[in-house]
Design a protein around this motif. Structure first.
Motif, PDB file in Angstrom:
ATOM      1  N   ALA A   1     -13.530  53.069 -83.971  1.00 16.59           N
ATOM      2  CA  ALA A   1     -13.134  53.196 -82.526  1.00 16.59           C
ATOM      3  C   ALA A   1     -13.915  54.399 -82.330  1.00 16.59           C
ATOM      4  O   ALA A   1     -14.431  54.683 -81.129  1.00 16.59           O
ATOM      5  CB  ALA A   1     -11.718  53.654 -82.387  1.00 16.59           C
ATOM      6  N   ALA A   2     -14.090  55.900 -82.910  1.00 17.33           N
ATOM      7  CA  ALA A   2     -14.909  56.767 -82.417  1.00 17.33           C
ATOM      8  C   ALA A   2     -16.401  56.341 -82.300  1.00 17.33           C
ATOM      9  O   ALA A   2     -16.645  57.245 -81.476  1.00 17.33           O
ATOM     10  CB  ALA A   2     -14.785  57.881 -83.647  1.00 17.33           C
ATOM     11  N   GLN A   3     -16.834  55.611 -82.954  1.00 20.72           N
ATOM     12  CA  GLN A   3     -18.299  55.246 -82.824  1.00 20.72           C
ATOM     13  C   GLN A   3     -18.622  53.917 -81.803  1.00 20.72           C
ATOM     14  O   GLN A   3     -19.773  54.014 -81.029  1.00 20.72           O
ATOM     15  CB  GLN A   3     -18.945  55.004 -83.978  1.00 20.72           C
ATOM     16  N   GLU A   4     -17.712  53.170 -81.678  1.00 22.90           N
ATOM     17  CA  GLU A   4     -17.870  51.817 -81.276  1.00 22.90           C
ATOM     18  C   GLU A   4     -17.304  51.501 -79.603  1.00 22.90           C
ATOM     19  O   GLU A   4     -17.490  50.680 -79.110  1.00 22.90           O
ATOM     20  CB  GLU A   4     -17.303  50.672 -81.975  1.00 22.90           C
ATOM     21  N   GLN A   5     -16.417  52.588 -79.191  1.00 28.69           N
ATOM     22  CA  GLN A   5     -16.021  52.375 -77.934  1.00 28.69           C
ATOM     23  C   GLN A   5     -16.722  52.576 -76.805  1.00 28.69           C
ATOM     24  O   GLN A   5     -16.454  52.072 -75.665  1.00 28.69           O
ATOM     25  CB  GLN A   5     -14.605  53.261 -77.848  1.00 28.69           C
ATOM     26  N   LYS A   6     -17.677  52.958 -77.165  1.00 26.61           N
ATOM     27  CA  LYS A   6     -18.703  53.439 -75.998  1.00 26.61           C
ATOM     28  C   LYS A   6     -19.257  52.120 -75.356  1.00 26.61           C
ATOM     29  O   LYS A   6     -19.301  51.729 -74.300  1.00 26.61           O
ATOM     30  CB  LYS A   6     -19.840  54.172 -76.524  1.00 26.61           C
ATOM     31  N   LEU A   7     -19.568  51.205 -76.537  1.00 33.09           N
ATOM     32  CA  LEU A   7     -20.347  50.023 -75.946  1.00 33.09           C
ATOM     33  C   LEU A   7     -19.187  48.853 -75.958  1.00 33.09           C
ATOM     34  O   LEU A   7     -18.670  48.647 -77.094  1.00 33.09           O
ATOM     35  CB  LEU A   7     -21.567  49.653 -77.102  1.00 33.09           C
ATOM     36  N   PHE A   8     -18.870  48.450 -74.930  1.00 33.90           N
ATOM     37  CA  PHE A   8     -17.995  47.409 -74.939  1.00 33.90           C
ATOM     38  C   PHE A   8     -18.212  46.193 -73.852  1.00 33.90           C
ATOM     39  O   PHE A   8     -18.138  46.377 -72.824  1.00 33.90           O
ATOM     40  CB  PHE A   8     -16.557  48.280 -74.168  1.00 33.90           C
ATOM     41  N   PHE A   9     -18.585  45.332 -74.598  1.00 38.15           N
ATOM     42  CA  PHE A   9     -18.544  43.923 -73.706  1.00 38.15           C
ATOM     43  C   PHE A   9     -18.362  42.731 -74.726  1.00 38.15           C
ATOM     44  O   PHE A   9     -18.487  42.684 -76.024  1.00 38.15           O
ATOM     45  CB  PHE A   9     -20.007  43.842 -73.277  1.00 38.15           C
ATOM     46  N   THR A  10     -17.639  41.933 -74.251  1.00 40.76           N
ATOM     47  CA  THR A  10     -17.178  40.760 -74.795  1.00 40.76           C
ATOM     48  C   THR A  10     -16.748  39.472 -73.828  1.00 40.76           C
ATOM     49  O   THR A  10     -16.918  39.499 -72.901  1.00 40.76           O
ATOM     50  CB  THR A  10     -15.608  41.199 -75.400  1.00 40.76           C
ATOM     51  N   GLY A  11     -16.720  38.477 -74.627  1.00 43.65           N
ATOM     52  CA  GLY A  11     -16.269  37.125 -73.993  1.00 43.65           C
ATOM     53  C   GLY A  11     -14.823  36.885 -74.445  1.00 43.65           C
ATOM     54  O   GLY A  11     -14.196  38.013 -74.736  1.00 43.65           O
ATOM     55  N   ASP A  12     -14.450  35.741 -74.384  1.00 41.93           N
ATOM     56  CA  ASP A  12     -12.990  35.176 -74.723  1.00 41.93           C
ATOM     57  C   ASP A  12     -13.065  35.105 -76.175  1.00 41.93           C
ATOM     58  O   ASP A  12     -13.714  34.140 -76.609  1.00 41.93           O
ATOM     59  CB  ASP A  12     -12.757  33.928 -73.951  1.00 41.93           C
ATOM     60  N   VAL A  13     -12.264  35.766 -76.694  1.00 42.59           N
ATOM     61  CA  VAL A  13     -12.382  35.831 -78.466  1.00 42.59           C
ATOM     62  C   VAL A  13     -11.278  34.730 -78.900  1.00 42.59           C
ATOM     63  O   VAL A  13     -11.376  34.437 -80.037  1.00 42.59           O
ATOM     64  CB  VAL A  13     -11.706  37.135 -78.969  1.00 42.59           C
ATOM     65  N   PHE A  14     -10.394  34.172 -77.977  1.00 42.08           N
ATOM     66  CA  PHE A  14      -9.493  33.161 -78.394  1.00 42.08           C
ATOM     67  C   PHE A  14     -10.006  31.474 -77.773  1.00 42.08           C
ATOM     68  O   PHE A  14     -10.571  31.607 -76.831  1.00 42.08           O
ATOM     69  CB  PHE A  14      -8.181  33.502 -77.674  1.00 42.08           C
ATOM     70  N   SER A  15      -9.791  30.493 -78.737  1.00 45.32           N
ATOM     71  CA  SER A  15      -9.988  29.288 -78.204  1.00 45.32           C
ATOM     72  C   SER A  15      -8.994  28.431 -78.758  1.00 45.32           C
ATOM     73  O   SER A  15      -8.437  28.823 -79.917  1.00 45.32           O
ATOM     74  CB  SER A  15     -11.349  29.011 -78.737  1.00 45.32           C
ATOM     75  N   ARG A  16      -8.297  27.518 -77.838  1.00 41.42           N
ATOM     76  CA  ARG A  16      -7.226  26.845 -78.400  1.00 41.42           C
ATOM     77  C   ARG A  16      -7.709  25.514 -78.288  1.00 41.42           C
ATOM     78  O   ARG A  16      -8.260  24.581 -77.523  1.00 41.42           O
ATOM     79  CB  ARG A  16      -6.190  26.976 -77.236  1.00 41.42           C
ATOM     80  N   LYS A  17      -7.067  24.675 -79.240  1.00 39.46           N
ATOM     81  CA  LYS A  17      -7.404  23.241 -79.532  1.00 39.46           C
ATOM     82  C   LYS A  17      -6.032  22.721 -79.713  1.00 39.46           C
ATOM     83  O   LYS A  17      -5.387  22.820 -80.880  1.00 39.46           O
ATOM     84  CB  LYS A  17      -8.131  22.750 -80.513  1.00 39.46           C
ATOM     85  N   GLY A  18      -5.331  22.130 -78.796  1.00 42.14           N
ATOM     86  CA  GLY A  18      -3.631  21.630 -79.110  1.00 42.14           C
ATOM     87  C   GLY A  18      -2.827  22.842 -79.320  1.00 42.14           C
ATOM     88  O   GLY A  18      -2.613  23.921 -78.543  1.00 42.14           O
ATOM     89  N   LYS A  19      -2.264  22.605 -80.496  1.00 39.61           N
ATOM     90  CA  LYS A  19      -1.232  23.946 -80.976  1.00 39.61           C
ATOM     91  C   LYS A  19      -2.272  24.703 -81.770  1.00 39.61           C
ATOM     92  O   LYS A  19      -1.701  25.789 -82.198  1.00 39.61           O
ATOM     93  CB  LYS A  19      -0.240  23.368 -81.599  1.00 39.61           C
TER      94      LYS A  19
END
Length: 420
Positions: A234-252
């Motif tokens: 966290a000390a080094q990586e919180q500066k760069l913060f971009f993401t998409g949807d990390v969850f994907s659902r297929k039925g259950k």
């Protein structure tokens, strides 16, 4: 007409700016969690998910071809396209940034990512009700940060990160209760009727050291943390913060991808089970990738020859689909037949003359359907060209002819071919 990732790039950059500003504001704010009893937030037997599910065997392994500039004809992978216009909202209008798009019980749920409010439509696009920001009192929220559907209790759950609480509603929009939460997070999905997967991403949770360097936690329905995973610095990586949807659902089934990694896991109760490995070969980011940048542009310049995923793949019944970034913010798409293993990979050429192929917001797995959306302003700008075209479908022409620039966005449904 070729697909150009202008819309994705603008959304991508806006999201970086939005989250960066939000983080700066929160880092200078007095600690709103000062009265939290950490012992009541964490399970005494906190599981480390990163030490589990490390088997080398994946159910699916995808070797991504080298040529990102290869052309995919939409007619090669898409069987049919149709559109749903989101209906008029009394005294209101959606922006063109729809987040958290979800389908459940013949309803369409979405969060306006600019207004930070929630809108619910019928399956044909008719507006049913809205949940608007009101205040900080009981049953009120200042901004919707994320939403989820609890399919086991048929409830809509709204998260307000600013007030650090969750608000529960019936599917008809009736308020049930609210629950304060003791940590910040980005998104959440229900694993089953007793476990919730929570995407902490790179939010500030320094007040709980045990999870301050994690991007994923599993919690119970009281939001007590049972397990943690997705460790990062966290000390080094919180500066760069971009993401998409990390969850994907297929039925259950619920799948998880930590941004900038290549292994996708299925979340099983309190475990991460290896499911899909994405192999970019020589274009895989180095193990010790440097994320200590304040601007995304600096990261792109440091790693111009690599491909990486910031969001999860979509696992449909017959097709696996995902997009990845390369050469900075360029987007390449991959379609894989789950039956034959055949791949289509590269840039998308809109040869079937739909409204284009835009960022995929959600899926209908059992129907092999991807769902995207487009603002009415962009549709209206193309109105004259489409109506004068001899190749546009009658469905598209009818929809465009009745669209004005002040209408709500249009959902685009792409049914994928399954026989390649």
């Amino acid at each position: 007409m070729k697909f150009k990732p202008k819309f994705l790039s603008l959304l991508f950059l806006f999201y970086i700016l939005f989250t960066s500003c939000d983080k700066i504001a929160n880092s200078t704010r007095s600690n709103k969690f000062s009265d939290i009893d950490v012992n009541k937030v964490l399970s005494q037997n906190l599981t480390d998910l990163d030490s589990l599910g490390q088997a080398v065997s994946f159910q699916m392994e995808i070797k991504v071809p080298e040529n990102n500039e290869n052309e995919i004809l939409m007619s090669d992978v898409i069987d049919s396209v149709w559109y749903v216009k989101l209906g008029d909202i009394p005294n209101d209008l959606l922006t063109d940034w729809a987040r958290g798009l979800k389908f459940h019980k013949d309803r369409i749920f979405l969060m306006d990512g600019q207004k930070n409010e929630v809108f619910v439509f019928g399956i044909k696009g008719e507006h049913l009700y809205s949940l608007n920001a009101k205040g900080e009192g009981p049953g009120e929220f200042t901004r919707a940060s994320s939403i989820a559907i609890d399919p086991f209790r048929d409830q809509l759950v709204v998260h307000d990160d600013r007030l650090s609480k969750l608000l529960y509603y019936t599917l008809q929009g009736e308020f049930i209760r609210e629950h304060r939460v003791a940590y910040r997070f980005n998104d959440f999905e229900y694993v089953n009727d007793s476990i919730i997967a929570v995407d902490l991403n790179k939010t500030y949770n320094d007040h709980i050291l045990e999870i301050s360097n994690n991007q994923l936690v599993l919690v119970d329905t009281t939001w007590k943390v049972l397990a943690k995973g997705g460790a990062y610095n966290a000390a080094q990586e919180q500066k760069l913060f971009f993401t998409g949807d990390v969850f994907s659902r297929k039925g259950k089934e619920l799948f998880y991808l930590r941004p900038f990694t290549y292994d996708i896991y299925r979340i099983d109760q309190d475990n991460l089970t290896p499911y899909c490995r994405i192999d970019f070969g020589n274009r895989t980011l180095p193990e010790e990738t440097n994320f200590n940048f304040s601007e995304a542009r600096d990261f792109w310049e440091e790693y111009p020859d690599y491909s990486y995923m910031v969001g999860n793949a979509h696992f449909l019944d017959d097709i696996t689909y995902f997009e990845h970034l390369y050469e900075g913010s360029k987007t390449s798409h991959l379609f894989r037949s789950n039956n034959t293993g055949k791949l289509f990979h590269g840039r998308v050429n809109n040869d079937i003359y739909s409204l284009g192929f835009f960022q995929i917001s959600t899926i209908i797995p059992e129907k092999n359907v991807l769902v995207s959306y487009l603002s009415s302003e962009e549709i209206y700008a193309k109105k004259k060209v489409i109506l004068e075209s001899n190749t546009a479908s009658e469905t598209l022409r009818e929809m465009v002819s009745s669209t004005e620039s002040t209408d709500n966005p249009v959902l685009i449904f792409y049914r994928l071919k399954t026989d390649y």
